[in-house]
Design an enzyme around this catalytic site. Sequence first.
Site, PDB file in Angstrom:
ATOM      1  N   ILE A 171       6.279   5.788   5.491  1.00 31.13           N
ATOM      2  CA  ILE A 171       7.614   5.388   5.956  1.00 31.13           C
ATOM      3  C   ILE A 171       7.467   4.235   6.948  1.00 31.13           C
ATOM      4  CG2 ILE A 171       9.624   6.150   7.281  1.00 31.13           C
ATOM      5  CD1 ILE A 171       9.272   8.933   5.999  1.00 31.13           C
ATOM      6  N   ILE A 221      10.244  12.197   1.000  1.00 31.44           N
ATOM      7  CA  ILE A 221       9.616  11.043   0.340  1.00 31.44           C
ATOM      8  C   ILE A 221       8.155  11.401   0.107  1.00 31.44           C
ATOM      9  CG2 ILE A 221       8.971   8.609   0.580  1.00 31.44           C
ATOM     10  CD1 ILE A 221      11.282   8.289   2.580  1.00 31.44           C
ATOM     11  N   LYS A 222       7.636  11.059  -1.064  1.00 36.94           N
ATOM     12  CA  LYS A 222       6.249  11.419  -1.378  1.00 36.94           C
ATOM     13  C   LYS A 222       5.286  10.514  -0.605  1.00 36.94           C
ATOM     14  CE  LYS A 222       3.686  12.973  -5.412  1.00 36.94           C
ATOM     15  NZ  LYS A 222       2.385  12.497  -4.926  1.00 36.94           N
ATOM     16  N   THR A 223       4.759  11.010   0.484  1.00 40.70           N
ATOM     17  CA  THR A 223       3.774  10.278   1.302  1.00 40.70           C
ATOM     18  C   THR A 223       2.551  11.177   1.473  1.00 40.70           C
ATOM     19  OG1 THR A 223       4.622  11.200   3.357  1.00 40.70           O
ATOM     20  CG2 THR A 223       5.596   9.112   2.643  1.00 40.70           C
ATOM     21  N   LEU A 224       1.537  10.624   2.152  1.00 44.57           N
ATOM     22  CA  LEU A 224       0.328  11.410   2.436  1.00 44.57           C
ATOM     23  C   LEU A 224       0.677  12.668   3.237  1.00 44.57           C
ATOM     24  CD1 LEU A 224      -2.695  10.879   1.920  1.00 44.57           C
ATOM     25  CD2 LEU A 224      -2.829   9.924   4.234  1.00 44.57           C
ATOM     26  N   ALA A 225       1.469  12.517   4.295  1.00 43.72           N
ATOM     27  CA  ALA A 225       1.826  13.660   5.139  1.00 43.72           C
ATOM     28  C   ALA A 225       2.618  14.692   4.329  1.00 43.72           C
ATOM     29  CB  ALA A 225       2.628  13.198   6.346  1.00 43.72           C
ATOM     30  N   GLY A 273       1.832   4.604  12.763  1.00 44.42           N
ATOM     31  CA  GLY A 273       2.014   5.560  11.669  1.00 44.42           C
ATOM     32  C   GLY A 273       1.859   4.997  10.269  1.00 44.42           C
ATOM     33  N   TYR A 287       8.206  24.476   5.604  1.00 44.48           N
ATOM     34  CA  TYR A 287       8.170  23.461   6.670  1.00 44.48           C
ATOM     35  C   TYR A 287       7.731  24.097   7.991  1.00 44.48           C
ATOM     36  CZ  TYR A 287       9.261  18.821   8.452  1.00 44.48           C
ATOM     37  OH  TYR A 287       9.172  17.568   8.995  1.00 44.48           O
ATOM     38  N   LYS A 330       9.987  19.435  14.891  1.00 43.68           N
ATOM     39  CA  LYS A 330      11.015  18.399  14.728  1.00 43.68           C
ATOM     40  C   LYS A 330      12.254  18.729  15.569  1.00 43.68           C
ATOM     41  CE  LYS A 330       8.981  15.535  11.807  1.00 43.68           C
ATOM     42  NZ  LYS A 330       8.308  14.338  12.368  1.00 43.68           N
ATOM     43  N   VAL A 378      -3.120   9.830  19.012  1.00 47.69           N
ATOM     44  CA  VAL A 378      -2.192  10.194  20.089  1.00 47.69           C
ATOM     45  C   VAL A 378      -2.647  11.402  20.907  1.00 47.69           C
ATOM     46  CG1 VAL A 378      -0.156   9.104  19.054  1.00 47.69           C
ATOM     47  CG2 VAL A 378      -0.684  11.510  18.521  1.00 47.69           C
TER      48      VAL A 378
HETATM   49  P1  NAD Z   1       2.136   9.254   6.392  1.00 44.14           P
HETATM   50  O1  NAD Z   1       1.054  10.208   6.073  1.00 44.14           O
HETATM   51  O2  NAD Z   1       2.178   7.988   5.657  1.00 44.14           O
HETATM   52  O3  NAD Z   1       2.191   8.946   7.952  1.00 44.14           O
HETATM   53  C1  NAD Z   1       1.846   9.889   8.942  1.00 44.14           C
HETATM   54  C2  NAD Z   1       1.096   9.115  10.005  1.00 44.14           C
HETATM   55  O4  NAD Z   1       0.796   9.955  11.132  1.00 44.14           O
HETATM   56  C3  NAD Z   1      -0.250   8.560   9.496  1.00 44.14           C
HETATM   57  O5  NAD Z   1      -0.277   7.161   9.659  1.00 44.14           O
HETATM   58  C4  NAD Z   1      -1.277   9.231  10.391  1.00 44.14           C
HETATM   59  O6  NAD Z   1      -2.370   8.385  10.693  1.00 44.14           O
HETATM   60  C5  NAD Z   1      -0.439   9.491  11.629  1.00 44.14           C
HETATM   61  N1  NAD Z   1      -1.066  10.495  12.508  1.00 44.14           N
HETATM   62  C6  NAD Z   1      -1.285  11.808  12.251  1.00 44.14           C
HETATM   63  N2  NAD Z   1      -1.955  12.361  13.290  1.00 44.14           N
HETATM   64  C7  NAD Z   1      -2.132  11.369  14.212  1.00 44.14           C
HETATM   65  C8  NAD Z   1      -2.769  11.292  15.471  1.00 44.14           C
HETATM   66  N3  NAD Z   1      -3.369  12.361  16.029  1.00 44.14           N
HETATM   67  N4  NAD Z   1      -2.770  10.103  16.136  1.00 44.14           N
HETATM   68  C9  NAD Z   1      -2.184   9.014  15.600  1.00 44.14           C
HETATM   69  N5  NAD Z   1      -1.580   9.015  14.403  1.00 44.14           N
HETATM   70  C10 NAD Z   1      -1.567  10.189  13.715  1.00 44.14           C
HETATM   71  O7  NAD Z   1       3.502  10.096   6.156  1.00 44.14           O
HETATM   72  P2  NAD Z   1       5.044   9.780   6.450  1.00 44.14           P
HETATM   73  O8  NAD Z   1       5.782  10.740   5.595  1.00 44.14           O
HETATM   74  O9  NAD Z   1       5.316   8.334   6.341  1.00 44.14           O
HETATM   75  O10 NAD Z   1       5.214  10.268   7.959  1.00 44.14           O
HETATM   76  C11 NAD Z   1       5.768   9.476   8.993  1.00 44.14           C
HETATM   77  C12 NAD Z   1       6.790  10.287   9.786  1.00 44.14           C
HETATM   78  O11 NAD Z   1       7.931  10.545   8.965  1.00 44.14           O
HETATM   79  C13 NAD Z   1       6.288  11.648  10.265  1.00 44.14           C
HETATM   80  O12 NAD Z   1       6.810  11.905  11.559  1.00 44.14           O
HETATM   81  C14 NAD Z   1       6.946  12.599   9.265  1.00 44.14           C
HETATM   82  O13 NAD Z   1       7.091  13.897   9.781  1.00 44.14           O
HETATM   83  C15 NAD Z   1       8.277  11.903   9.098  1.00 44.14           C
HETATM   84  N6  NAD Z   1       9.083  12.304   7.953  1.00 44.14           N
HETATM   85  C16 NAD Z   1       8.557  12.311   6.689  1.00 44.14           C
HETATM   86  C17 NAD Z   1       9.339  12.694   5.614  1.00 44.14           C
HETATM   87  C18 NAD Z   1       8.773  12.717   4.215  1.00 44.14           C
HETATM   88  O14 NAD Z   1       9.327  13.407   3.345  1.00 44.14           O
HETATM   89  N7  NAD Z   1       7.710  12.014   3.932  1.00 44.14           N
HETATM   90  C19 NAD Z   1      10.697  13.061   5.806  1.00 44.14           C
HETATM   91  C20 NAD Z   1      11.212  13.030   7.100  1.00 44.14           C
HETATM   92  C21 NAD Z   1      10.397  12.663   8.164  1.00 44.14           C
END
Ligand code: NAD
Length: 264
Positions: free
Chosen positions: A21, A192-196, A14, A156, A163, A66
Site C-alpha cells: 500500500i 488488498i493482497k499484499t505480503l502482510a 512500509g 484478524y 488497529k 521500528v
Molecule cells: P506490506 O507487507 O507490503 O507492508 C507492511 C510493511 O510493514 C512492510 O514494508 C514491512 O517491512 C513493514 N514492517 C513490519 N514490521 C516492521 C518493523 N518492525 N519495522 C519497520 N517496518 C516493519 O503490507 P501492506 O498490506 O501494504 O501493509 C501496510 C499497512 O496497511 C499495514 O499497517 C497494514 O496493516 C495496513 N492495511 C493493510 C490492508 C490489506 O488488506 N493489505 C488493509 C488495511 C490496512
Amino acid sequence: TRGLMNGKRGLIMGVANNRSIAWGIAKALADAGAELALTYQGDALKKRVEPLADQLGAFVAGHCDVTDGDSIDAVFKALEDKWGKIDFLVHAVAFSDKDELTGRYVDTTSDNFNRTMDISVYSLTAVTQRAEKLMDDGGSVLTLTYYGAEKVMPHYNVMGVAKAALEASVKYLAMDLGPKQIRVNAISAGPIKTLAASGIGDFRYILKWNEYNAPLRRSVSIEEVGDSALYLLSDMGRGVTGEIQHVDCGYNIVGMKAVDAPDI
Ligand code: NAD
C-alpha cells in the site's frame, strides 16, 4: 493532481515491494510532484526498495526497524541533514505472528500481543515524535488501518485490537499536534493482497466476501488508496485531522450479505 505536491517533501515507511500500500501512496505522491524518502526494513527488503526508489527518484533514508529507536533516529537525522524539514509522513507498518492471525483471539500470547502493539501501534507515536521536530511549518501524518478495528473479522484477532488502539492514537496525536498545524489521519483500507495480508488466515475468502458485498462490488487497489492518501497529505485535506477515512469500496456501510452475492 499534477503539481499538487510541488515543493513538498516527506517520508514513506512500509514499502516492501510493488504490491505494498505504501508503494501505491508513493506513486500518487510522486506523480503529484512530491519529493520522497523511503526506508526499508532489513537487507532482504533493501534489494527490493532501492530499485523502486529509483523509479520515483526517491531518497533512500536507510534501514528502519521500528522496534529499534536508534534506527528511527538515524533515519530522521538523515532527513534533517538532507532537507532540514519535512511536510508529510506515511506510516504503513504493521506486524503480528501469523500463527496468531488464525484461530481464536482468546489464545493470543502475551509476547505476541506486546510485539504486535509495539510494531503496529506505538511505532506511529515513535515516528510522529521525531517528525514533529521537522514540521515547523505544519505537516500531515498518515497511517493505515482496517475495519477489523471496528468489527470482529475472522482471524484478524490481535491485529484488530492493535488497529483499534492505532485509531485511538490517531485522535490523541491529532489533538496534541493540531496547534502546530500538524494533521494526523488514517485510511481504513479494504482488503488488498499484499505480503502482510498473506499472513492472515483465509485472506482470499475475506477478499472475495468484500468483492461480492461492497457497494462497488470489487476490492480497492493500492492506486486508489494512493489517491485518497494524496488528498489527506496535500493542502486539499488541510481542514481534516483525527479522521479515519474508509477507502474500501464502501464495505463498511453494509449491514448484511448482498442479495446477489454468490456463495463462496
Ligand atoms: P506490506 O507487507 O507490503 O507492508 C507492511 C510493511 O510493514 C512492510 O514494508 C514491512 O517491512 C513493514 N514492517 C513490519 N514490521 C516492521 C518493523 N518492525 N519495522 C519497520 N517496518 C516493519 O503490507 P501492506 O498490506 O501494504 O501493509 C501496510 C499497512 O496497511 C499495514 O499497517 C497494514 O496493516 C495496513 N492495511 C493493510 C490492508 C490489506 O488488506 N493489505 C488493509 C488495511 C490496512
